[in-house]
Design a protein around this motif. Structure first.
Motif, short mmCIF file in Angstrom:
data_model
loop_
_atom_site.label_atom_id
_atom_site.label_comp_id
_atom_site.label_asym_id
_atom_site.label_seq_id
_atom_site.Cartn_x
_atom_site.Cartn_y
_atom_site.Cartn_z
N THR A 50 12.57 8.35 -10.71
CA THR A 50 12.38 9.87 -10.67
C THR A 50 14.31 10.21 -10.74
OG1 THR A 50 11.22 11.91 -11.11
CG2 THR A 50 11.31 10.24 -9.48
N HIS A 51 14.06 10.82 -11.04
CA HIS A 51 15.58 12.18 -10.92
C HIS A 51 14.86 13.27 -10.79
CE1 HIS A 51 15.08 13.41 -14.93
NE2 HIS A 51 15.07 14.28 -14.58
N ASP A 52 13.31 13.29 -10.70
CA ASP A 52 13.36 14.68 -10.10
C ASP A 52 13.14 14.39 -8.70
OD1 ASP A 52 11.11 16.74 -9.60
OD2 ASP A 52 10.68 17.32 -11.56
N GLN A 53 14.12 15.87 -7.52
CA GLN A 53 13.80 14.77 -6.43
C GLN A 53 12.40 16.10 -5.52
OE1 GLN A 53 13.61 18.16 -4.20
NE2 GLN A 53 14.94 19.34 -5.07
N SER A 54 11.56 17.37 -6.28
CA SER A 54 10.30 17.80 -6.12
C SER A 54 9.91 16.75 -6.78
CB SER A 54 10.45 18.89 -6.59
OG SER A 54 10.41 18.86 -8.34
N GLU A 55 9.78 15.69 -7.35
CA GLU A 55 8.31 15.09 -7.61
C GLU A 55 8.34 14.35 -6.73
OE1 GLU A 55 7.43 14.10 -12.18
OE2 GLU A 55 8.56 11.92 -11.53
N ALA A 56 9.40 13.45 -6.37
CA ALA A 56 9.64 12.96 -5.48
C ALA A 56 9.28 13.12 -4.07
CB ALA A 56 10.93 11.78 -5.28
N MET A 57 9.07 13.96 -3.64
CA MET A 57 9.14 14.53 -2.37
C MET A 57 7.64 14.82 -2.21
SD MET A 57 11.76 15.20 -0.89
CE MET A 57 12.05 16.53 0.76
N GLY B 80 0.82 -0.94 -0.17
CA GLY B 80 -0.11 0.09 0.20
C GLY B 80 1.09 1.44 0.25
N GLU B 81 2.38 1.19 0.52
CA GLU B 81 2.73 2.29 -0.27
C GLU B 81 3.42 3.23 -1.23
OE1 GLU B 81 6.79 2.68 1.64
OE2 GLU B 81 7.36 0.83 0.95
N PHE B 82 3.35 4.04 -1.57
CA PHE B 82 4.17 4.88 -2.31
C PHE B 82 5.83 5.12 -2.72
CE2 PHE B 82 2.89 7.36 -6.48
CZ PHE B 82 3.86 7.59 -6.87
N LEU B 83 7.22 4.40 -2.70
CA LEU B 83 8.30 4.64 -2.28
C LEU B 83 8.46 4.52 -3.97
CD1 LEU B 83 10.19 3.75 -0.90
CD2 LEU B 83 10.45 1.59 -1.80
N THR B 84 9.45 6.27 -3.68
CA THR B 84 10.33 6.34 -5.02
C THR B 84 11.91 5.78 -5.39
OG1 THR B 84 8.63 8.31 -5.47
CG2 THR B 84 10.53 8.27 -6.15
N LEU B 85 11.69 5.68 -6.20
CA LEU B 85 13.73 5.72 -6.19
C LEU B 85 14.18 6.44 -6.80
CD1 LEU B 85 13.92 1.49 -7.25
CD2 LEU B 85 13.46 2.47 -5.12
N LEU B 86 14.96 7.63 -6.08
CA LEU B 86 15.40 8.48 -6.76
C LEU B 86 16.95 8.28 -6.70
CD1 LEU B 86 15.16 12.02 -6.90
CD2 LEU B 86 15.34 11.67 -4.73
N GLY B 87 18.06 9.53 -7.96
CA GLY B 87 18.78 9.97 -7.56
C GLY B 87 18.91 9.71 -9.03
N PRO B 88 20.62 10.25 -9.76
CA PRO B 88 20.91 10.82 -10.74
C PRO B 88 21.68 9.59 -11.95
CG PRO B 88 22.46 10.55 -9.11
CD PRO B 88 21.46 9.98 -8.09
N SER B 89 21.32 10.11 -12.70
CA SER B 89 21.59 9.21 -13.74
C SER B 89 22.86 8.22 -13.71
CB SER B 89 22.22 9.23 -15.20
OG SER B 89 20.67 10.90 -15.68
N GLY B 90 22.50 7.20 -13.91
CA GLY B 90 23.31 5.64 -13.46
C GLY B 90 23.61 5.37 -12.57
N SER B 91 22.36 5.93 -11.56
CA SER B 91 22.62 5.75 -10.07
C SER B 91 21.99 4.23 -9.43
CB SER B 91 21.55 6.89 -9.28
OG SER B 91 20.33 6.57 -9.14
N GLY B 92 21.61 3.47 -10.71
CA GLY B 92 20.82 2.62 -10.08
C GLY B 92 19.54 1.99 -10.36
#
Length: 361
Positions: free
Chosen positions: A193-200, A31-43
């Motif tokens: 996403t790589h967009d931190q405001s979207e992740a937040m 039930g959670e919304f988990l975002t994987l966030l990081g720059p290009s090539g971070s995995g």
């Protein structure tokens, strides 16, 4: 809360030498919304693709509840997927695109018709049911791609940069729609996403990736207020960094010295020892100008320039010989006498200055 997905000691290498993902251990709660966030090539995208079944782990296991997932082909994983490029069938109408994942699951025509009608209504696309993708805007196509991922009621929905091709206003609108669908349907979503405001904006938790490793996984608020290291502090939101030398420790704080000889207290976050160079972090909105409160740390600064952004002003200053030290102020806190070259006194509560990574020399 029960774990829906578990990554156990996952490694991924494409060439047999360099690890793109290193020893990933991660639980996704139901039930959670988990975002994987990081720059290009971070995995982050590679991790999502292994979960989807489009990449195979070099080592380790992935489980959906208690069922090994890494040994199943993508179509047997019961996972919905939304891509950045929509991946719609151009020769099919909207309704036919939505019916496709149901037909390959051998549902009856009656059930397919009902499911498609229900999801079209949910994403407000009923009037467009007979259109082809080429006859629709980017936002409408993305809504169809989202509906197609949800129509077969999967346990898990994966989204890979789904809003990256949209303009800013439409992207923000779609963020709200995705969040509302998540809450309405009780979905479990893993989002890249790589967009931190979207992740937040979207997430219950965010896993910040760098160099194949999760640097920190926490709620958006904790990531912002309590970054675990210098990478997270710099990647999430706006941040000021100062280099200092640790001179002593007392309780929860280090005593540090800046290059101009100024001494400050900084909250211990990462291990250090006397004589070590250490990176300090503070958020721009935590700083006051010429208005110290009781117990504040204080330091002299020289104004470099002002940037007016409507709801706030960014004042760039030089502190202890280090430039571009930013203070965020509401316009009503501005003093007309301040100008480039003015000397001001900056102050903040000691807990807001965080002692992060030791700098290797």
């Amino acid at each position: 809360m029960r774990s829906l997905v578990s990554f156990k000691n996952i490694k991924k290498s494409y060439d047999g030498e360099k690890l793109v993902v290193r020893n990933l251990n991660l639980d996704v709660q139901e039930g959670e919304f988990l975002t994987l966030l990081g720059p290009s090539g971070s995995g982050k995208t590679t991790s999502l693709m292994m979960l989807a079944g489009f990449e195979t782990p070099t080592d380790g296991e992935i489980f959906l509840r208690d069922r090994p997932l890494h040994i199943l082909p993508p179509h047997q994983r019961d996972i919905g997927m939304v891509f950045q490029n929509y991946a719609l069938f151009p020769h099919m109408t909207v309704a036919e695109n939505l019916a496709f994942p149901l037909s390959i699951r051998r549902m009856s025509r009656f059930d397919i018709k009902q499911r498609v009608a229900r999801i079209l209504d949910m994403v407000k696309l009923t009037p467009l049911a007979d259109r082809y993708p080429a006859q629709m805007s980017g936002g409408q196509q993305q809504r169809v791609a989202l509906a197609r991922a949800l129509v077969f009621e999967p346990k898990l929905v994966l989204m890979d940069e789904p809003l990256g091709a949209l303009d800013k206003q439409l992207r923000e609108h779609m963020q709200l729609e995705i969040k509302q669908l998540h809450e309405l349907l009780g979905l479990t979503i893993v989002y890249v996403t790589h967009d931190q405001s979207e992740a937040m904006t979207l997430s219950d938790r965010v896993a910040v990736f760098n160099d194949g490793v999760i640097q920190q996984m926490d709620s958006p608020g904790k990531l912002y207020e309590q970054p675990a290291n210098a990478f997270v502090a710099q990647f999430i939101g706006e941040n000021n960094s100062l280099l200092a030398t640790q001179i002593s420790a007392s309780g929860d704080y280090y005593r540090v010295r800046l290059d101009d000889g100024s001494e400050l207290d900084a909250l211990k976050v990462r291990p250090s020892s006397p004589g070590k160079k250490i990176q300090l972090s503070i958020r721009p909105e935590r700083i006051n100008v010429n208005a110290p409160q009781q117990g504040d740390e204080q330091i002299k600064a020289r104004v470099q320039q002002f940037i007016y952004l409507g709801d706030h002003v960014r004042m760039l200053t030089e502190v202890a010989g280090q430039g571009n030290f930013m203070v965020k102020l509401s316009p009503d806190k501005m003093d007309g006498r301040w100008q480039a070259g003015s000397e001001v006194m900056l102050s903040w509560q000691p807990q807001h200055l965080r002692a992060l990574d030791v700098v290797l020399q």
